[in-house]
Motif scaffolding. Structure first.
Motif, PDB file in Angstrom:
ATOM      1  N   VAL A  20       0.650  -1.189   0.084  1.00  0.00           N
ATOM      2  CA  VAL A  20       0.024   0.025   0.160  1.00  0.00           C
ATOM      3  C   VAL A  20       0.652   1.073  -0.086  1.00  0.00           C
ATOM      4  O   VAL A  20       0.235   2.116  -0.367  1.00  0.00           O
ATOM      5  N   PHE A  21       2.391   1.153   0.495  1.00  0.00           N
ATOM      6  CA  PHE A  21       2.928   2.359   0.444  1.00  0.00           C
ATOM      7  C   PHE A  21       3.039   3.278  -0.562  1.00  0.00           C
ATOM      8  O   PHE A  21       3.074   4.452  -0.761  1.00  0.00           O
ATOM      9  N   PRO A  22       3.308   2.720  -1.899  1.00  0.00           N
ATOM     10  CA  PRO A  22       3.331   3.490  -3.060  1.00  0.00           C
ATOM     11  C   PRO A  22       1.865   4.172  -3.223  1.00  0.00           C
ATOM     12  O   PRO A  22       2.060   5.185  -4.414  1.00  0.00           O
ATOM     13  N   LEU A  23       1.051   3.577  -2.732  1.00  0.00           N
ATOM     14  CA  LEU A  23      -0.357   4.145  -3.189  1.00  0.00           C
ATOM     15  C   LEU A  23      -0.784   5.386  -2.328  1.00  0.00           C
ATOM     16  O   LEU A  23      -1.776   6.359  -2.374  1.00  0.00           O
ATOM     17  N   MET A  24       0.226   5.809  -1.271  1.00  0.00           N
ATOM     18  CA  MET A  24      -0.233   6.721  -0.493  1.00  0.00           C
ATOM     19  C   MET A  24       0.824   7.863  -0.599  1.00  0.00           C
ATOM     20  O   MET A  24       1.906   8.034  -1.506  1.00  0.00           O
ATOM     21  N   PRO A  25       0.385   9.413  -0.419  1.00  0.00           N
ATOM     22  CA  PRO A  25       1.241  10.517  -0.631  1.00  0.00           C
ATOM     23  C   PRO A  25       2.417  10.377   0.020  1.00  0.00           C
ATOM     24  O   PRO A  25       2.263   9.990   1.134  1.00  0.00           O
ATOM     25  N   ARG A  26       3.484  10.972  -0.551  1.00  0.00           N
ATOM     26  CA  ARG A  26       4.614  10.878  -0.012  1.00  0.00           C
ATOM     27  C   ARG A  26       4.719  11.313   1.396  1.00  0.00           C
ATOM     28  O   ARG A  26       5.664  11.031   2.431  1.00  0.00           O
ATOM     29  N   ARG A  27       4.082  12.662   1.455  1.00  0.00           N
ATOM     30  CA  ARG A  27       4.197  13.208   2.871  1.00  0.00           C
ATOM     31  C   ARG A  27       3.586  12.472   4.032  1.00  0.00           C
ATOM     32  O   ARG A  27       3.842  12.856   5.184  1.00  0.00           O
ATOM     33  N   ARG A  28       2.904  11.282   3.794  1.00  0.00           N
ATOM     34  CA  ARG A  28       2.279  10.503   4.955  1.00  0.00           C
ATOM     35  C   ARG A  28       3.251   9.325   5.013  1.00  0.00           C
ATOM     36  O   ARG A  28       2.940   8.602   5.985  1.00  0.00           O
ATOM     37  N   GLN A  29       4.335   9.047   4.426  1.00  0.00           N
ATOM     38  CA  GLN A  29       5.060   7.810   4.493  1.00  0.00           C
ATOM     39  C   GLN A  29       5.620   7.478   5.869  1.00  0.00           C
ATOM     40  O   GLN A  29       5.560   6.357   6.321  1.00  0.00           O
ATOM     41  N   ASP A  30       6.171   8.556   6.489  1.00  0.00           N
ATOM     42  CA  ASP A  30       6.880   8.209   7.597  1.00  0.00           C
ATOM     43  C   ASP A  30       5.830   7.932   8.945  1.00  0.00           C
ATOM     44  O   ASP A  30       6.115   7.506   9.779  1.00  0.00           O
ATOM     45  N   ARG A  31       4.633   8.122   8.655  1.00  0.00           N
ATOM     46  CA  ARG A  31       3.612   7.887   9.720  1.00  0.00           C
ATOM     47  C   ARG A  31       2.669   6.832   9.288  1.00  0.00           C
ATOM     48  O   ARG A  31       1.552   6.819   9.891  1.00  0.00           O
TER      49      ARG A  31
END
Length: 304
Positions: free
Chosen positions: A111-122
């Protein structure tokens, strides 16, 4: 899974907003939660008072911003579709607080590539097993950009709720339990397709041959008790060849085409004698609760 996870988190002390785009699904959720909670109370897992307080911490909404705005933890349990998940994440990104943790219940999808980059750390994976208010295992896995403190926080958070988190260092499709379950599925289907055994013989072998030992030992410790030389001899004999997935099962295809897709259809491998799915699921939950209590009594003081 959505209503069940709402109950799990509410019992854990969280203020929960349950969201679904389907009006019928959302309308059915309170009744499903009441039924699950009643099972927990009757089994002695939860007190009546704690259950009532948990119900008071759950609200329902069909509007995603109303559910997500101000949330510290967002648990995503939508269908396993990259397109659907991406759309949900885009909408969440517009309303969630900057520090909100996103936890996806995905089994196999990255799912991580589907999320906005700025949300990746959380962002992280928190994968549950049904019914999660009784099955304590939760798989935790970070994405490539996840802050390690997020995983540590989720591990501590769920452990304090009485759950059994298993932490992975990355997404492992299927994790441990689902990978083992898939291997078991393939082997069982092969035995039926090739006429070695039927559903009843397979279930009798599992229930009376495997379950009791695995419930108190796990599998790796069970091998220790068997003796690793004996295990090695079995492996080296070469008499067992695992089935290869052909991406289709004639047995499953035939049952599904016959309208026997499982409990909700009233039949699958077994006929369920006209009993409603709700009754069957309730009976399953009651038995799992009793089994958990018995195993806890057996294992008390053993450090497990």
């Amino acid at each position: 899974m959505g209503h069940a996870l709402a109950l799990v988190h509410a019992l854990g002390g969280c203020e929960v907003a349950l969201h679904d785009v389907s009006a019928p699904v959302l309308a059915a959720a309170p009744g499903l939660i009441d039924g699950a909670l009643d099972t927990l109370v009757q089994s002695g897992t939860v007190t009546q008072k704690a259950g009532g307080e948990a119900l008071g911490r759950i609200r329902y909404t069909s509007v995603l911003p109303e559910a997500a705005e101000g949330a510290e933890l967002v648990v995503e349990a939508v269908v396993e579709s990259a397109e659907v998940k991406r759309a949900v994440y885009d909408e969440l990104d517009r309303v969630c607080a900057a520090g909100a943790v996103w936890a996806s219940n995905t089994s196999y999808l990255d799912v991580f590539p589907l999320m906005p980059r700025r949300r990746q750390d959380r962002a992280a994976i928190a994968h549950w097993y049904t019914p999660p208010y009784l099955i304590d295992l939760v798989d935790l896995a970070p994405g490539p950009g996840t802050d390690p403190q997020v995983i540590s926080m989720l591990e501590r958070f769920y452990a304090e709720m009485g759950k059994a988190p298993v932490v992975f260092d990355r997404l492992v499709p299927g994790y441990v339990a689902n990978r083992l379950q898939m291997a078991l599925n393939l082997e069982c289907l092969r035995m039926i397709e090739e006429g070695w055994a039927g559903a009843e013989e397979i279930d009798r072998s599992i229930r009376h041959g495997l379950v009791a030992r695995m419930a108190v030992l796990g599998h790796m410790r069970k091998m220790d008790f068997t003796g690793l030389e004996m295990v090695r001899n079995g492996v080296s004999a070469g008499t067992y060849q695992p089935p290869v997935s052909g991406r289709d099962s004639p047995v499953l295809r035939g049952l599904i085409e016959a309208g026997r897709s499982g409990v909700r259809d009233g039949a699958g491998f077994y006929d369920y004698a006209g009993e409603s799915a709700e009754v069957l699921f309730r009976r399953r939950d009651q038995r799992i609760a009793r089994m958990k209590r018995a195993i806890a009594d057996i294992m008390e003081g053993d450090g497990e």
